[in-house]
Write a protein that holds these residues in place. Sequence first.
Motif, PDB file in Angstrom:
ATOM      1  N   LEU A  49      -8.278 -72.165  -3.533  1.00 40.90           N
ATOM      2  CA  LEU A  49      -8.744 -72.882  -2.337  1.00 40.90           C
ATOM      3  C   LEU A  49      -8.109 -72.328  -1.068  1.00 40.90           C
ATOM      4  O   LEU A  49      -8.786 -72.173  -0.047  1.00 40.90           O
ATOM      5  N   ALA A  94     -10.800 -72.928   2.058  1.00 35.74           N
ATOM      6  CA  ALA A  94     -11.847 -73.896   1.717  1.00 35.74           C
ATOM      7  C   ALA A  94     -11.821 -75.094   2.655  1.00 35.74           C
ATOM      8  O   ALA A  94     -10.762 -75.609   3.000  1.00 35.74           O
ATOM      9  N   VAL A 109     -14.325 -70.915  -5.317  1.00 31.27           N
ATOM     10  CA  VAL A 109     -14.149 -72.235  -4.705  1.00 31.27           C
ATOM     11  C   VAL A 109     -14.917 -73.301  -5.481  1.00 31.27           C
ATOM     12  O   VAL A 109     -14.415 -74.409  -5.693  1.00 31.27           O
TER      13      VAL A 109
END
Length: 181
Positions: free
Chosen positions: A82, A87, A116
Motif C-alpha cells: 500500500l 494507495a 493494491v
Amino acid sequence: MLFTHDTEIALQAAAALVNTATAPDSVDTPEALDRFVEEWGWTGQRRHDDKELQQVRRLRPRLRDIWVGTEQEIVDGVNALLVDARALPQLVRHDQYDWHLHATSSEAPLAERMAVEAAMALVDVVRAGEISRLRTCAAQDCDDVLIDLSRNRSKRYCDGGCGNRVAAAAYRARQQEGTGS
C-alpha cells in the motif's frame, strides 16, 4: 458470503496470479498476461509490453511471501504494498460492478493496481481474523496457494486438479491393498 464480492474476487485473482509462476510459467509473454487480465476482468490502462509483463511477474513472489507468512509478515507485506503504491482508497462504480473500493487510479500501472487490489483484500482477511483461510495446496507435489472461502473451512487443494488427483491415487492404493498385490 464471508467477504464482500469484490474482496473474494480479488483474493481469488491474487492466488491465481501467484500460481501462474508454477512451472511452467503461464504468464510468460505479454499475450499470456493479456489472457490472464481478461480472464480476471482487470480494467484500466494497459501497455501490453515486456516492461508491464516483468512488473507483474515481479509482484508474484511478493504476494506469495505475504500469502504464506505469519500474521505480522502478512501485515508488514500488505502495508508495504500500500505504501509503495501510495494507495488512497476511494469508492467507485464501473462496468457491471456496483460500489466498491479502488485504491489506485485506473491509469496506474497494471502491476501496481494488482498489488493494491490484493493488499486491500488481504486487509479484509486480517481484520476479519481469517488468516487461516490463506493456504497452500495440501498435495505433496504442489506449492500453489489458495483462499478457502468454504463455510466449513474445508478447502485443502488448489483449483489445478490436485484434489481429484490425490483422491484417485488414494482410491488406487485402496484397490491395490484389497487385491493383496
